[in-house]
Motif scaffolding. Structure first.
Motif, PDB file in Angstrom:
ATOM      1  N   THR A  85       0.805  -1.221   0.000  1.00 51.06           N
ATOM      2  CA  THR A  85       0.000   0.000   0.000  1.00 51.06           C
ATOM      3  C   THR A  85       0.839   1.272   0.000  1.00 51.06           C
ATOM      4  O   THR A  85       0.284   2.359  -0.104  1.00 51.06           O
ATOM      5  CB  THR A  85      -0.918   0.023   1.239  1.00 51.06           C
ATOM      6  N   GLY A  86       2.158   1.135   0.171  1.00 50.35           N
ATOM      7  CA  GLY A  86       3.028   2.297   0.219  1.00 50.35           C
ATOM      8  C   GLY A  86       3.018   3.005   1.567  1.00 50.35           C
ATOM      9  O   GLY A  86       3.508   4.117   1.691  1.00 50.35           O
ATOM     10  N   LEU A  87       2.489   2.351   2.592  1.00 44.30           N
ATOM     11  CA  LEU A  87       2.343   2.972   3.904  1.00 44.30           C
ATOM     12  C   LEU A  87       3.548   2.689   4.799  1.00 44.30           C
ATOM     13  O   LEU A  87       4.068   1.577   4.813  1.00 44.30           O
ATOM     14  CB  LEU A  87       1.087   2.434   4.595  1.00 44.30           C
ATOM     15  N   THR A  88       3.962   3.706   5.538  1.00 42.74           N
ATOM     16  CA  THR A  88       4.951   3.575   6.600  1.00 42.74           C
ATOM     17  C   THR A  88       4.295   4.117   7.852  1.00 42.74           C
ATOM     18  O   THR A  88       3.684   5.187   7.820  1.00 42.74           O
ATOM     19  CB  THR A  88       6.224   4.383   6.284  1.00 42.74           C
ATOM     20  N   MET A  89       4.393   3.370   8.949  1.00 44.35           N
ATOM     21  CA  MET A  89       3.674   3.748  10.160  1.00 44.35           C
ATOM     22  C   MET A  89       4.400   3.255  11.396  1.00 44.35           C
ATOM     23  O   MET A  89       5.055   2.225  11.372  1.00 44.35           O
ATOM     24  CB  MET A  89       2.272   3.110  10.078  1.00 44.35           C
TER      25      MET A  89
ATOM     26  N   ASN B 250      -1.803   1.999  16.283  1.00 44.76           N
ATOM     27  CA  ASN B 250      -2.088   2.438  14.909  1.00 44.76           C
ATOM     28  C   ASN B 250      -1.818   1.320  13.907  1.00 44.76           C
ATOM     29  O   ASN B 250      -2.583   1.125  12.957  1.00 44.76           O
ATOM     30  CB  ASN B 250      -1.252   3.663  14.553  1.00 44.76           C
ATOM     31  N   ILE B 251      -0.730   0.600  14.111  1.00 47.86           N
ATOM     32  CA  ILE B 251      -0.377  -0.489  13.198  1.00 47.86           C
ATOM     33  C   ILE B 251      -1.414  -1.598  13.260  1.00 47.86           C
ATOM     34  O   ILE B 251      -1.877  -2.093  12.227  1.00 47.86           O
ATOM     35  CB  ILE B 251       1.028  -1.041  13.510  1.00 47.86           C
ATOM     36  N   VAL B 252      -1.830  -1.981  14.467  1.00 43.28           N
ATOM     37  CA  VAL B 252      -2.835  -3.043  14.625  1.00 43.28           C
ATOM     38  C   VAL B 252      -4.148  -2.622  13.958  1.00 43.28           C
ATOM     39  O   VAL B 252      -4.780  -3.409  13.255  1.00 43.28           O
ATOM     40  CB  VAL B 252      -3.028  -3.388  16.118  1.00 43.28           C
ATOM     41  N   GLU B 253      -4.554  -1.369  14.150  1.00 46.28           N
ATOM     42  CA  GLU B 253      -5.779  -0.871  13.515  1.00 46.28           C
ATOM     43  C   GLU B 253      -5.650  -0.906  11.995  1.00 46.28           C
ATOM     44  O   GLU B 253      -6.560  -1.336  11.291  1.00 46.28           O
ATOM     45  CB  GLU B 253      -6.072   0.546  13.995  1.00 46.28           C
ATOM     46  N   TYR B 254      -4.512  -0.471  11.486  1.00 47.40           N
ATOM     47  CA  TYR B 254      -4.262  -0.490  10.046  1.00 47.40           C
ATOM     48  C   TYR B 254      -4.325  -1.916   9.491  1.00 47.40           C
ATOM     49  O   TYR B 254      -4.978  -2.167   8.474  1.00 47.40           O
ATOM     50  CB  TYR B 254      -2.896   0.139   9.733  1.00 47.40           C
TER      51      TYR B 254
END
Length: 103
Positions: free
Chosen positions: A64-68, A73-77
Motif C-alpha cells: 500500500t506504500g504505507l509507513t507507520m 495504529n499499526i494493529v488498527e491499520y
C-alpha cells in the motif's frame, strides 16, 4: 515476482508493543520480514529514516506504500487493510444513513 514479503516490521527483542503487532500479523497470516533494531533509542537511525521517529514498532507495507509507527495504529491499520471484518460486511452502524432519510 519476488518471494520477499511486502511488509517489513522494525522491532526490538522482547518488546511487548512489537509482539502485539507480530500477533496481528500472524492472525491474518501475513508474510513479513523482521528487522531488529538497536536497543538504544538514540541509535535507531534506520527507523528514523523510514518513519521519521525512533520508536518501535514501525512497519513499511510495500503493498500500500504505507509507513507507520505506534503499535495501536499499526494493529488498527492491519485490521482495516487485511482483516476482512472491517470491509463491507453489511453490519456497519452507518448502514441506515444510505436510505437518504426516507421513512
Amino acid at each position: 515476482m519476488s518471494d520477499d514479503p511486502a511488509i517489513t516490521l522494525y522491532r526490538l527483542q522482547a518488546c511487548p508493543y512489537c509482539e502485539r503487532v507480530v500477533r496481528k500479523l500472524h492472525e491474518y497470516d501475513l508474510d513479513y520480514h523482521s528487522r531488529f533494531v538497536e536497543p538504544m533509542h538514540s541509535e535507531r537511525n534506520v527507523v528514523k529514516r523510514i518513519s521519521g521517529k525512533r520508536t518501535v514498532p514501525a512497519i513499511v507495507d510495500e503493498n500500500t506504500g504505507l509507513t507507520m509507527s505506534e503499535s495501536a495504529n499499526i494493529v488498527e491499520y492491519l485490521t482495516e487493510t487485511y482483516g476482512g471484518a472491517a470491509t463491507d460486511g453489511g453490519t456497519d452502524l452507518d448502514d441506515d444513513t444510505e436510505d437518504g432519510g426516507a421513512a
